[in-house]
Design an enzyme around this catalytic site. Structure first.
Site, PDB file in Angstrom:
ATOM      1  N   ARG A 180       0.872  -1.169   0.000  1.00 19.63           N
ATOM      2  CA  ARG A 180       0.000   0.000   0.000  1.00 19.63           C
ATOM      3  C   ARG A 180       0.914   1.226   0.000  1.00 19.63           C
ATOM      4  NH1 ARG A 180      -2.062  -3.493   4.082  1.00 19.63           N
ATOM      5  NH2 ARG A 180      -4.135  -4.306   3.609  1.00 19.63           N
ATOM      6  N   TYR A 189      -1.637 -18.779   8.157  1.00 22.45           N
ATOM      7  CA  TYR A 189      -0.572 -17.961   7.613  1.00 22.45           C
ATOM      8  C   TYR A 189       0.693 -18.017   8.457  1.00 22.45           C
ATOM      9  CZ  TYR A 189      -4.525 -16.511   4.988  1.00 22.45           C
ATOM     10  OH  TYR A 189      -5.628 -16.539   4.188  1.00 22.45           O
ATOM     11  N   ARG A 216      -0.180  -2.316  -6.631  1.00 23.02           N
ATOM     12  CA  ARG A 216      -0.556  -3.388  -5.695  1.00 23.02           C
ATOM     13  C   ARG A 216      -1.459  -4.399  -6.402  1.00 23.02           C
ATOM     14  NH1 ARG A 216      -1.035  -4.664  -0.169  1.00 23.02           N
ATOM     15  NH2 ARG A 216      -3.125  -5.175   0.583  1.00 23.02           N
ATOM     16  N   LYS A 256      -2.111  -2.036   7.947  1.00 26.39           N
ATOM     17  CA  LYS A 256      -3.288  -1.511   8.633  1.00 26.39           C
ATOM     18  C   LYS A 256      -3.333  -2.007  10.080  1.00 26.39           C
ATOM     19  CE  LYS A 256      -6.360  -0.913   4.637  1.00 26.39           C
ATOM     20  NZ  LYS A 256      -7.633  -1.316   4.021  1.00 26.39           N
ATOM     21  N   HIS A 259      -1.952   2.438  -5.874  1.00 28.34           N
ATOM     22  CA  HIS A 259      -2.669   1.189  -5.608  1.00 28.34           C
ATOM     23  C   HIS A 259      -2.717   0.302  -6.854  1.00 28.34           C
ATOM     24  CE1 HIS A 259      -4.702  -0.664  -2.266  1.00 28.34           C
ATOM     25  NE2 HIS A 259      -5.666  -1.091  -3.049  1.00 28.34           N
ATOM     26  N   HIS A 315      -3.574  -9.203   3.631  1.00 26.87           N
ATOM     27  CA  HIS A 315      -5.022  -9.228   3.801  1.00 26.87           C
ATOM     28  C   HIS A 315      -5.386  -9.932   5.097  1.00 26.87           C
ATOM     29  CE1 HIS A 315      -6.198  -8.749  -0.732  1.00 26.87           C
ATOM     30  NE2 HIS A 315      -5.730  -7.650  -0.186  1.00 26.87           N
TER      31      HIS A 315
END
Length: 302
Positions: free
Chosen positions: A149, A280, A248, A173, A245, A271
């Site tokens: 990002r 993950y 991305r 984020k 973006h 994500h």
């Protein structure tokens, strides 16, 4: 849940019954493997013949969220429809969950995706004789190599760049961090900027650890990165709505269409897990590096 029996049968069906060329067979299998990977991510614990129409819808939504364009989603769906045609012929499925799905479910309009030659064209137009040239080239290489990002790019710290190991630590984020592999081209130009250009900048207090700086020695703004990319796209004659973006989405599209594992791409993008984070945390970092080297257009080039 193991799908190897069905996938091997599908491969033989495409070769013997359909008479498809090897490249076409591999393309169909890659698309079908994506559905299998999604099934594992969602922990559906189902054989392909047990999937429902809702499962296929969720799969298409997932592809959309990864950033794949509608035509790419449609192509993948076409491959899966062929897979269920085979399963029904061989009595390995009692129904076809794709039968009522005519087109990908697009939940939101995605930004444009750049073709690889367009990215190369933009990179080639950067004037490296200007002080900002090596910085801009390094930035675009990094954002495209890692699928970042724009906020992650401008906030990238030198102390989080583990170039010798081939990774960067990215703060995304919610201040969540993730380890992302970085390609050799991006490492090469980031090091050129870091070692040859950045030392000439009068760095302001508080920005000593920020990788990419403006000419006043402070962190770049997201707007500035947008302007840099927009101007390059215009200079290259690219008539698309381009933003940071876009790189991305291009990263995700090029990786997935090249055959990369969906779990690896989702991990790199940062994500939120669609099942549990345990999936993950157990991904092998060497596997992520190998995925980038194999499937990113600039992942292994020096």
């Amino acid at each position: 849940m193991d799908w190897s029996f069905e996938l091997n049968g599908f491969k033989n069906f495409l070769k013997l019954e359909r008479g498809l060329a090897e490249n076409s067979v591999e393309a169909y299998l890659r698309d079908t493997q994506k559905l299998f990977q999604f099934s594992e991510l969602k922990q559906l614990s189902k054989k392909p013949g047990e999937l429902k129409t809702d499962d296929i819808h969720l799969f298409l939504v997932f592809l959309n969220e990864l950033g794949l364009e509608a035509n790419s989603q449609a192509r993948i769906l076409s491959g899966i429809k062929a897979f269920y045609e085979f399963l029904n012929i061989e009595k390995l499925a009692q129904h076809d969950p794709t039968q009522l799905i005519d087109s990908p479910k697009i939940t939101r309009k995605l930004p444009e995706t750049l073709h690889y030659h367009e990215i190369e064209q933009m990179l080639g137009l950067i004037d490296l004789s200007k002080p900002e040239g090596p910085r801009n080239k390094a930035m675009i290489e990094v954002i495209y190599s890692c699928g970042l990002r724009v906020s992650e790019l401008v906030g990238l710290k030198i102390s989080d760049c583990r170039f010798k190991e081939g990774f960067v630590i990215v703060t995304g984020k919610g201040s969540k961090t993730r380890l992302v592999p970085i390609g050799q081209q991006a490492i090469k130009y980031a090091n050129i900027y870091l070692n040859e250009i950045r030392p000439q900048v009068d760095i302001q207090s508080g920005y000593e650890d920020i990788l990419f700086l403006n000419r006043r020695g402070k962190m770049l703004t997201r707007v500035m990165v947008f302007i840099i990319i927009k101007d390059l796209a215009e200079a290259a004659g690219i008539r698309k709505q381009i933003s940071p973006h876009t790189f991305r989405h291009s990263f995700a599209t090029h990786m997935v269409e090249g055959g990369a594992d969906l779990r690896a791409v989702q991990e790199m993008l940062g994500h939120e897990s669609i099942t549990t984070t345990e999936i993950y945390t157990h991904l092998d970092r060497a596997f992520l590096q190998q995925t980038l080297r194999e499937f990113h257009p600039r992942g292994g080039k020096i």
